[in-house]
Design an enzyme around this catalytic site. Sequence first.
Site, PDB file in Angstrom:
ATOM      1  N   ASP A 129       1.313   3.397  -3.783  1.00  0.00           N
ATOM      2  CA  ASP A 129       2.294   3.149  -2.735  1.00  0.00           C
ATOM      3  C   ASP A 129       3.679   3.464  -3.285  1.00  0.00           C
ATOM      4  O   ASP A 129       3.883   3.540  -4.496  1.00  0.00           O
ATOM      5  CB  ASP A 129       2.265   1.678  -2.304  1.00  0.00           C
ATOM      6  CG  ASP A 129       1.001   1.340  -1.522  1.00  0.00           C
ATOM      7  OD1 ASP A 129       0.514   2.205  -0.800  1.00  0.00           O
ATOM      8  OD2 ASP A 129       0.518   0.203  -1.659  1.00  0.00           O
ATOM      9  N   ASP A 434      -1.870  -3.116  -0.714  1.00  0.00           N
ATOM     10  CA  ASP A 434      -1.443  -4.497  -0.496  1.00  0.00           C
ATOM     11  C   ASP A 434      -1.928  -5.079   0.821  1.00  0.00           C
ATOM     12  O   ASP A 434      -2.063  -6.288   0.957  1.00  0.00           O
ATOM     13  CB  ASP A 434       0.081  -4.608  -0.578  1.00  0.00           C
ATOM     14  CG  ASP A 434       0.788  -3.629   0.353  1.00  0.00           C
ATOM     15  OD1 ASP A 434       0.130  -3.061   1.248  1.00  0.00           O
ATOM     16  OD2 ASP A 434       2.002  -3.419   0.193  1.00  0.00           O
TER      17      ASP A 434
END
Length: 705
Positions: A129, A434
Site C-alpha cells: 500500500d 489493512d
Amino acid sequence: MSAGTGTAIVTGTGPRTEIGRIQTMISEVETLETPLTKTLASFGTKLAYLILGATVILVLVGWLVYQWDFAELVSAAIGFAVAAVPEGLPALVTITLALGVQQMARRNAITRKLAAVETLGSVSTICSDKTGTLTKNEMTARVVRTAAHEYSVSGAGYAPHGTISIGDAGIDPAAHAELAALIEVMSLCNDARVEEDGGQWRLVGEPTEGSLRVLGMKAGFDRAGWERIAVIPFESENKYMAVLVEPEHIGADARAILVKGAPDRVLDRCTSQTAADGSREPIDRAFWEAQIDEIGDRGLRVLAAARKPAASGASEVDHDDIETGLELIGLVGIVDPPRPEAIDAIAICKSAGIRVKMITGDHAGTALAIGREMGIAAPGTKVLTGAELEAMDDDELRAVVRDVDVYARTSPEHKIRIVSALQHHGEVVAMTGDGVNDAPALTQADVGVAMGIKGTDATKEAAEVVLADDNFATIERAVEEGRRIYDNLRKSLLFLLPTNGAQSLVILIAVLAGLALPLAPVQVLWINMVTGVTLSLALANERAEHDIMDRKPRDVKAGILSAAAIRRIIVVSILIGGAALGVFYFERGQGAGMAEAQTTAVTMLATGQLAYLFNCRFLDRSGLTFAVFRGNVAVWWSTLALVVLQLVFVYAPFMHDWFRSAPIGIREWGLTIALAIVIFLLVELVKWLGRVRERSSARRLDAVG
C-alpha cells in the site's frame, strides 16, 4: 451508533453477505507450502533413502562377507542408523525459527506463523500500500483549484495554523465565492474531528478527511450552523461520499447534496461548474482533466468537491440522486510526505534483487509521482489502473504484471489477481493490507503482511506477519531477518550433516573392512546427544552476513544445499571420520584397551566437530580471522558446555559403566586437539578453493556475456 433504535432490513444471509463473500474468497485461495517446507521435505526424503540403502549394504556385507553373528550385525546397524540420522534437525529448525520470531518482534514485525520467518527471506516481490506504509499518513491540503484560481495553503500536520493565498498574496477566503463553496463542501461532507489536547492537535477520523477539516478551520469555516440530514458513506467501490445538509438559518428549502471523492468519479457526474462569482456555468471537462493530471503529477492526492440542490423537503439521499446533474466546485491537492526510512528501505530491497510494487487507490498521475519519489518507478514506467486491470483476462495480466511497478485506482479485489499473476511466474510475494477486503489477497500471498495500527482484525487473522508500526522499512528489516535465519539454517545443516556423516562413516568403513567397531551404539548416542544439545544450537544466534542484502533472492526451486555444500559435507565427513578411525586404530596399536581407544575416538569426534563449528560461522568467508572469535557469545557457551560434558564422559566413573568409556591421558588429548586444528585448517583450504572456483566461473560468465 452506541444507543438508540433503528430498523434493520436483511437483504442476504450466509455467503450472500459481504463478509460471507470475503470468507468464500479466502476459502477458495489455494494454500501454498513455504519454500522451507518443500525444501526440507525433499531433503528428508532423499536422506532417508540414502541411509536406508547404506544400512542394507552394511548388513549384507557383514552377513555375507564376514559372517558376523546376528547380535553383531544388529549392533552395527543400530550404531550406523543412530550416527547417520540427524535427530536434532527438527528441533534445530524450530529453535532457529523461534529465535527469528523473537528478533523480528524486537523490530516491530510480529510473526503469527513460524514458517513465515524463513519465507520472508525468500521474497522476490513486495506489493505494498502507499498511504501510511510508504508515506507518513499525515495528510495536509496544499493546493485548491477552482475554475477561477489556484490557491496555495500553508501549514503542516493537523494544527489549523496557516494561510490561503494566491501566489504570495494572502486572501480572505470568504471574499472568493467559489473557494468558500468548496471549503463548505469539504468541511460538511466529512466525518473527521480535529481536537486540541494539551497544546497538541489530535485527529479523530481518517487522515484524508482530517486534512480537509483543517483546511476549513484555516479558512475560518464554522459548521455549527449546518444540519446533516442524510449521508452516503464512502466505500472503496464508489470512491465518493455524499451528504444531504440544511443551513439552519435558511431552512428546508435550501437543502443541498454535497459530494466529495475521487475526481474521475465526481467529474463523470457533473454537468456544470462553479464560476468565480459562485454562479453555475457549463463545465469545461478538458480543463478539469488537465488540472487533475497536473496536480497529480506533483505527487498530490486529488479530491473533487461538487454540489447539487436537493428536492424541497428531501430527507434521504441515495446513489441515484447524484448519478448526474452535479456542479463541480473544484479540486484539492493533498500531500502525504513519503517516509524517508521507506525510501532507504526500497533502495536496499532493489540492491537485494527484490521488486517493490505500489498498489494504491490514488489517481494514476499521483501514484506515478509518488512512485518516482520513492524510487519505485523508473523513467518510462507504465502505470496500470484498476479499469485497465479489469479489462484484462488472466493471461494478459500475467504477461505484464512483472513489468508494472505502480498500480493506481485499484480496489482490494484487484490485489488477489496481481498476487496470483506474480506467483504464476514463480515469484515469492509479500502483500500488505489493512482492510477486510484485503484478507483474500493476504491469504493468497506467500507472506501476508497486515498493518498493526490501522489493520482490521480480519486482515491480521489472515496475515502471517503484523507490522506494529505500519512502516515499509519494517518489511525490509523482516526480509533481512528472514535471510539471516535461512543462512543460519544452512550453517546449522552444514555443521550437523558432516558430524553425522563422520560418525556413520566410522562404523560403515569398519564393517566394510571387517574390523572391530571403533564406536559402540551407546557412544554414538552420546556424541549425537552432546553435540545436539551444545554445538548445533550455537549457529542459530549468528549475526547476518555482511553482504546479506546485496544478494539476489534465492531460487526457491533449488535445494537447501548447493553442489559446493554437498562437496564440503563429504570432505568434512571424511576428515573427521578418518581422524576418529585413525586415533582408534593408532591407540589399539599402542596397546590401549578397547574402552580407552573408543573413548579417544569419541573425544576426537567431539574436538573435530568443535573445530568445524568455527568453520561454519561464515558460509563462504575465511574463518582465518579474529572475527571468528567474536559476535556470537552462544558459540563460547556451547564450547564450554561441550568441554565440561566430555570431561564428565571421560573421567566420571558412572559414565564408564553407562557408556563403556575410560580415562585417557594428556597424550590422547594432545593428539585429538592437534588433529582438530588440522581439520579446521583443511576445511578453510576447501572453502578457499571454492571461492577461487566461483570467481573463475564468474569471470567466464562475464567473458561470455
